[in-house]
Scaffold this active site. Structure first.
Site, PDB file in Angstrom:
ATOM      1  N   HIS A  66     -11.380   6.152  27.703  1.00 25.96           N
ATOM      2  CA  HIS A  66     -12.661   5.470  27.860  1.00 25.96           C
ATOM      3  C   HIS A  66     -12.617   4.417  28.962  1.00 25.96           C
ATOM      4  CE1 HIS A  66     -13.560   6.814  23.524  1.00 25.96           C
ATOM      5  NE2 HIS A  66     -14.285   7.542  24.349  1.00 25.96           N
ATOM      6  N   GLY A 142     -27.717  17.893  28.806  1.00 23.77           N
ATOM      7  CA  GLY A 142     -27.384  17.077  29.963  1.00 23.77           C
ATOM      8  C   GLY A 142     -27.654  17.769  31.279  1.00 23.77           C
ATOM      9  N   ASP A 160     -18.750  12.638  30.866  1.00 25.60           N
ATOM     10  CA  ASP A 160     -17.758  12.491  29.793  1.00 25.60           C
ATOM     11  C   ASP A 160     -17.903  13.697  28.876  1.00 25.60           C
ATOM     12  OD1 ASP A 160     -16.174  11.784  27.685  1.00 25.60           O
ATOM     13  OD2 ASP A 160     -17.238   9.934  27.187  1.00 25.60           O
TER      14      ASP A 160
END
Length: 283
Positions: A66, A142, A160
């Site tokens: 992350h 997306g 991601d």
């Protein structure tokens, strides 16, 4: 898969390897319209999330991923204000992006709301910025979101995603990258998780080739440790729309006021040095 000795083991046929965690039981599971999400409790790594049997994250080591998909790209951009995250349903990347006070808005678009539901329940520390006024959480496709994103409206796009199979498959091709290119401002940057630089350099090259076909002119692949993924070594790849430099705002990075567990300005400087075997293989 779990075995009779209370281990969760994922086998990786393409790398001839496996990763395993000793577990004390299954905490939760849900079959969404897209995939099966399971949560296990481990003896030493906190909670473990898997999607369709593939290990996604653990409580203990998710910070590597992350932080490295978020902070290098945000400190490379001169002044990131508008950020889009495609995927990222566990919300750990969103949390890291929102640590940058100069960021004015972040839209996260993940196709599967159940990933976020499970993260809120079993990884609440990753979701503690979900209610930030700057954050918008969408649960949609997306690929379609980026295709409809207004031209020149975004500073940074963070992809991601899961591996390039199933719901993530459409996020690794020229058409998707062209949508990202269009949506980015002239100085915009795209970053995407790019698998293991030890065993999947061919995929990294394919990504860079497709990004180049979409208009991006320069690329940088940054490796970092990620114990729960195949080989324990992972990467993100940055693609620039305009200038070719991947220099970063070193003074701003060194003076950051927020906490990180892995990322530092010194580490950022070091990770820009590509290992010779990786450099030799990259096109």
């Amino acid at each position: 898969m779990t075995d009779s000795n209370n281990w969760y083991i994922e086998h990786f046929e393409r790398t001839g390897s496996a990763i395993g965690y000793r577990i004390t039981g299954k905490l939760d599971e849900v079959q969404s319209p897209f995939q099966k999400i399971e949560i296990f409790r481990t003896t030493d790594w906190g909670n473990l999330m898997t999607i369709d049997g593939a290990i996604m994250l653990t409580s203990k080591d998710n910070f590597f991923y992350h932080e490295m998909i978020s902070h290098p790209v945000l400190f490379t951009h001169a002044a990131p204000k508008r950020v889009v995250i495609i995927g990222g349903g566990d919300c750990g990347t969103l949390r890291e992006v929102l640590k940058h006070k100069g960021v004015e808005s972040v839209t996260q678009c993940d196709i599967d709301e159940q990933v976020t539901v499970m993260a809120r329940k079993h990884f609440p520390e990753l979701c503690d910025s979900n209610d930030d006024a700057r954050a918008e959480l969408l649960f949609d496709d997306g690929v379609a979101y980026m295709a409809n994103c207004p031209a020149g409206s975004v500073d940074v796009v963070i992809v991601d995603s899961t591996d390039p199979v199933g719901p993530g498959e459409g996020l690794f091709n020229k058409a998707f990258y062209a949508s990202c290119f269009k949506a980015l401002k002239d100085d915009g940057i795209l970053v995407q998780q790019s698998e293991s630089p030890l065993m999947q350099l061919e995929l990294i090259n394919e990504m860079r080739t497709e990004m180049g076909k979409a208009g991006f002119g320069s690329f940088k692949t940054l490796p970092f440790p990620q114990p729960c993924y195949p080989t324990g070594w992972w990467s993100v790849t940055l693609a620039r729309k305009g200038e070719s430099s991947f220099d970063f705002r070193q003074a701003d990075s060194a003076a950051k006021t927020f906490e990180t567990l892995y990322y530092t300005a010194a580490l950022h400087t070091g990770v820009l040095v590509t290992p010779p075997f990786v450099q030799a293989a990259l096109k």
